[in-house]
Scaffold this motif. Structure first.
Motif, PDB file in Angstrom:
ATOM      1  N   GLY A  12      -2.495 108.077  39.422  1.00 26.67           N
ATOM      2  CA  GLY A  12      -1.963 109.383  39.681  1.00 26.67           C
ATOM      3  C   GLY A  12      -2.915 109.975  40.917  1.00 26.67           C
ATOM      4  N   HIS A  13      -4.271 110.073  40.623  1.00 24.31           N
ATOM      5  CA  HIS A  13      -5.045 110.511  41.654  1.00 24.31           C
ATOM      6  C   HIS A  13      -5.075 110.013  42.966  1.00 24.31           C
ATOM      7  N   VAL A  14      -5.120 108.478  42.915  1.00 23.74           N
ATOM      8  CA  VAL A  14      -4.895 107.559  44.038  1.00 23.74           C
ATOM      9  C   VAL A  14      -3.608 107.910  44.942  1.00 23.74           C
ATOM     10  N   VAL A  15      -2.650 107.902  43.971  1.00 24.64           N
ATOM     11  CA  VAL A  15      -1.299 108.170  44.765  1.00 24.64           C
ATOM     12  C   VAL A  15      -1.327 109.576  45.275  1.00 24.64           C
ATOM     13  N   GLY A  16      -1.797 110.444  44.632  1.00 24.08           N
ATOM     14  CA  GLY A  16      -1.879 111.912  45.117  1.00 24.08           C
ATOM     15  C   GLY A  16      -2.762 111.918  46.327  1.00 24.08           C
ATOM     16  N   ASN A  17      -3.945 111.299  46.312  1.00 28.16           N
ATOM     17  CA  ASN A  17      -4.660 111.405  47.497  1.00 28.16           C
ATOM     18  C   ASN A  17      -4.097 110.566  48.723  1.00 28.16           C
ATOM     19  N   ARG A  18      -3.613 109.585  48.490  1.00 32.87           N
ATOM     20  CA  ARG A  18      -2.843 108.884  49.777  1.00 32.87           C
ATOM     21  C   ARG A  18      -1.796 109.702  50.364  1.00 32.87           C
ATOM     22  N   ARG A  19      -0.862 110.388  49.331  1.00 31.68           N
ATOM     23  CA  ARG A  19       0.111 111.266  50.008  1.00 31.68           C
ATOM     24  C   ARG A  19      -0.302 112.452  50.582  1.00 31.68           C
ATOM     25  N   ALA A  20      -1.527 113.164  50.156  1.00 31.28           N
ATOM     26  CA  ALA A  20      -2.130 114.360  50.715  1.00 31.28           C
ATOM     27  C   ALA A  20      -2.558 113.835  52.009  1.00 31.28           C
TER      28      ALA A  20
END
Length: 112
Positions: free
Chosen positions: A101-109
């Motif tokens: 979830g952190h990795v996906v969120g980081n990429r999205r941001a």
């Protein structure tokens, strides 16, 4: 028996925490802060980045809730399984979902 009750209470508490987080995100009530939500540097770039990161984590938090629910079902079903082993598996899956979830969120941001 006391061990099963404590583990079951932990599973329920984690399900509640995840569902409350998802509800707060869905209601757009998680504003940029240092206490609640996915707090990675990319999330603090803007309000849009913050919201995007939190929403990216929702499917993973819901899945984690389902994993805790499954652990609770196994725990109360009477299946002959190591309670501690089950706890370790459930928590490890939750941690893996947390990281994803952190990795996906980081990429999205970062894509904003």
């Amino acid at each position: 028996m006391a061990q099963a009750i404590l583990i079951g209470a932990f599973y329920v508490a984690m399900m509640v925490v995840n569902v409350v987080f998802v509800g707060l995100v869905a209601a757009n009530r998680v504003k940029p802060n240092r206490l609640v939500g996915i707090r990675i540097p990319a999330a603090f770039r803007s309000a849009e980045a913050w919201t995007s990161v939190q929403k990216a984590a929702v499917p993973f938090r819901l899945t984690a809730s389902a994993v805790y629910a499954a652990g609770l079902v196994v725990l109360i079903s009477g299946v002959d399984v190591s309670r501690f082993g089950l706890l370790v598996v459930v928590v490890c899956v939750d941690l893996a979902l947390y990281v994803v979830g952190h990795v996906v969120g980081n990429r999205r941001a970062k894509s904003l």
